[in-house]
Scaffold this motif. Structure first.
Motif, PDB file in Angstrom:
ATOM      1  N   CYS A  92       0.813  -1.224   0.000  1.00  0.00           N
ATOM      2  CA  CYS A  92       0.000   0.000   0.000  1.00  0.00           C
ATOM      3  C   CYS A  92       0.843   1.270   0.000  1.00  0.00           C
ATOM      4  O   CYS A  92       0.297   2.359  -0.169  1.00  0.00           O
ATOM      5  CB  CYS A  92      -0.927   0.025   1.217  1.00  0.00           C
ATOM      6  SG  CYS A  92      -2.092  -1.344   1.296  1.00  0.00           S
ATOM      7  N   ASN A  93       2.149   1.151   0.239  1.00  0.00           N
ATOM      8  CA  ASN A  93       3.002   2.338   0.332  1.00  0.00           C
ATOM      9  C   ASN A  93       4.447   1.951   0.007  1.00  0.00           C
ATOM     10  O   ASN A  93       4.758   0.773  -0.223  1.00  0.00           O
ATOM     11  CB  ASN A  93       2.905   2.970   1.724  1.00  0.00           C
ATOM     12  CG  ASN A  93       3.141   1.958   2.837  1.00  0.00           C
ATOM     13  OD1 ASN A  93       4.136   1.218   2.800  1.00  0.00           O
ATOM     14  ND2 ASN A  93       2.244   1.907   3.811  1.00  0.00           N
ATOM     15  N   ALA A 107      -4.313   0.191  -4.245  1.00  0.00           N
ATOM     16  CA  ALA A 107      -4.638   1.615  -4.173  1.00  0.00           C
ATOM     17  C   ALA A 107      -6.128   1.812  -3.968  1.00  0.00           C
ATOM     18  O   ALA A 107      -6.681   2.856  -4.290  1.00  0.00           O
ATOM     19  CB  ALA A 107      -4.188   2.316  -5.452  1.00  0.00           C
ATOM     20  N   ASP A 138      -7.436   4.882  -6.070  1.00  0.00           N
ATOM     21  CA  ASP A 138      -6.679   6.129  -6.137  1.00  0.00           C
ATOM     22  C   ASP A 138      -5.632   5.973  -7.241  1.00  0.00           C
ATOM     23  O   ASP A 138      -4.578   5.370  -7.032  1.00  0.00           O
ATOM     24  CB  ASP A 138      -6.013   6.388  -4.782  1.00  0.00           C
ATOM     25  CG  ASP A 138      -5.209   7.686  -4.770  1.00  0.00           C
ATOM     26  OD1 ASP A 138      -5.097   8.326  -5.834  1.00  0.00           O
ATOM     27  OD2 ASP A 138      -4.682   8.050  -3.697  1.00  0.00           O
ATOM     28  N   ALA A 190      -2.081   7.016  -6.512  1.00  0.00           N
ATOM     29  CA  ALA A 190      -1.251   6.045  -5.792  1.00  0.00           C
ATOM     30  C   ALA A 190      -0.682   5.019  -6.762  1.00  0.00           C
ATOM     31  O   ALA A 190       0.489   4.627  -6.664  1.00  0.00           O
ATOM     32  CB  ALA A 190      -2.066   5.351  -4.701  1.00  0.00           C
ATOM     33  N   GLN A 221       2.158   6.581  -8.676  1.00  0.00           N
ATOM     34  CA  GLN A 221       3.347   6.830  -7.867  1.00  0.00           C
ATOM     35  C   GLN A 221       4.090   5.541  -7.514  1.00  0.00           C
ATOM     36  O   GLN A 221       5.327   5.504  -7.530  1.00  0.00           O
ATOM     37  CB  GLN A 221       2.949   7.555  -6.575  1.00  0.00           C
ATOM     38  CG  GLN A 221       2.471   8.980  -6.790  1.00  0.00           C
ATOM     39  CD  GLN A 221       1.806   9.568  -5.559  1.00  0.00           C
ATOM     40  OE1 GLN A 221       1.885   9.003  -4.472  1.00  0.00           O
ATOM     41  NE2 GLN A 221       1.136  10.694  -5.721  1.00  0.00           N
ATOM     42  N   LEU A 222       3.341   4.486  -7.198  1.00  0.00           N
ATOM     43  CA  LEU A 222       3.970   3.273  -6.682  1.00  0.00           C
ATOM     44  C   LEU A 222       4.334   2.246  -7.758  1.00  0.00           C
ATOM     45  O   LEU A 222       5.385   1.614  -7.678  1.00  0.00           O
ATOM     46  CB  LEU A 222       3.061   2.615  -5.643  1.00  0.00           C
ATOM     47  CG  LEU A 222       2.912   3.354  -4.322  1.00  0.00           C
ATOM     48  CD1 LEU A 222       1.844   2.700  -3.452  1.00  0.00           C
ATOM     49  CD2 LEU A 222       4.238   3.379  -3.574  1.00  0.00           C
TER      50      LEU A 222
END
Length: 264
Positions: free
Chosen positions: A159-160, A179, A188, A191, A194-195
Motif C-alpha cells: 500500500c506504500n 490503491a 486512487d 497512488a 506513484q507506486l
C-alpha cells in the motif's frame, strides 16, 4: 484486492485454528501433493499486452461456470475469494473453479500461516495473495519462500513505499499495488501512478482497476503495470465474457504496450 482489517484478521486466526483441529497438516499436505503441478502465474501475467486478473464474487451461484466465462473472454488469472468464517465452502468453490478453467487460479485469502498455503494448493490454487501489512518481515519472507517451495506463486500486496521495499526484500516475483479505498472501493489512480513505476524491473507489476473499468486499465498500463485486477462488480454482470473480452482487447492495444516500455 485487500482483505485486511483488524476484525477480519482476528476471524482468520479463529477460523484457521478450527480447521487445523479438524484436519491435521499432514492430511492437507498429502492432498496437496496429489494435485497436478501448479500453473506458472508469472508467465500468465507476462504475456502480450496488459494482463487481466478477474475477481469472482463471493456470492456467485456457480463460481466454476462464471470462471469459465471469464476464461472464454481471455482472462489471464481468476481470483477466488476465501472469506473468514466460511473458508471450507470457499475452498470447495476454488476447487470447482480449478476444474472449470485452464488458466491460473489465485487464492484471495488473508494468509498468515503455512497451513493455509498447503490448503490452497490442495484445493487447486496456483497463486496466493500475501498482504505485507498483515505480516512481519520475517513472516513475509518465510511465506514467500514456502509458497515457491510448494510450487505456487506469491503475489505480495503493498500500500506504500515502505511495504514496497519489504516486498522486494521478500523475494516476491509479483507485486500488487493496493490503491483501493476500502470504504468507497474506488481506486486512487495517483497512488497507482506513484507506486507502480517504483517496482523494480524483473518483477511483475500489478495495479488495481477498481470500478473504473477501461479507464482504470489504461491508467494502470500508463503507470507501467503488466496486469490489472478487475473487481467482480465490473465483470459479473449479464455478459461477463464480453466484459472480460472488452478489457483484454484494450490491454492488448499496441499503444499501451509502447507506453509500458517507456515507463519501464
Amino acid at each position: 484486492m485487500s482483505l485486511l482489517s483488524g476484525e477480519n484478521l482476528a476471524k482468520v486466526y479463529d477460523d484457521l485454528a478450527a480447521r487445523q483441529t479438524r484436519t491435521p497438516l499432514d492430511q492437507v499436505k498429502a492432498r496437496a501433493l496429489m494435485q497436478p503441478s501448479a500453473m506458472d502465474g508469472v508467465r500468465a501475467l507476462r504475456g502480450g499486452g496488459v494482463g487481466v486478473i478477474g475477481e469472482l464474487a463471493a456470492t456467485s451461484f456457480s463460481m466454476g461456470a462464471l470462471a469459465g466465462e471469464y476464461e472464454l473472454g481471455g482472462v489471464n488469472v481468476v481470483s477466488v475469494p476465501v472469506a473468514s468464517g466460511r473458508s471450507t465452502d470457499a475452498l470447495r468453490a476454488m476447487r470447482e473453479v480449478r476444474a472449470h478453467v485452464q488458466v491460473p487460479v489465485l487464492c484471495k485469502n488473508l494468509i498468515v500461516s503455512g497451513y493455509q498455503l498447503w490448503e490452497a494448493r490442495a484445493h487447486g490454487a496456483d497463486l496466493v495473495l500475501l498482504a505485507a501489512a498483515a505480516l512481519s518481515q520475517e513472516a513475509l519472507v518465510s511465506l514467500v519462500e514456502r509458497t515457491e517451495s510448494i510450487g505456487m506463486t506469491a503475489i505480495v500486496e503493498i500500500c506504500n513505499e515502505r511495504e514496497l521495499l519489504r516486498a522486494v526484500g521478500s523475494g516476491a516475483r509479483i507485486i500488487n499495488v493496493n490503491a483501493r479505498d476500502q470504504a468507497a472501493l474506488d481506486v486512487d489512480q495517483d497512488a497507482n501512478s506513484q507506486l507502480v513505476p517504483l517496482i523494480p524491473e524483473g518483477i511483475v507489476r500489478v495495479a488495481e482497476c477498481g470500478r473504473a473499468g477501461r479507464a482504470g486499465l489504461i491508467a494502470g498500463a500508463r503507470a507501467g503495470a503488466d496486469a490489472v485486477v478487475v473487481g467482480a462488480a465490473q465483470l459479473a454482470g449479464t455478459d461477463p465474457r464480453a466484459a472480460v473480452a472488452g478489457l483484454v482487447s484494450v490491454g492488448a492495444h499496441p499503444a499501451l504496450s509502447r507506453g509500458r516500455r517507456q515507463v519501464a
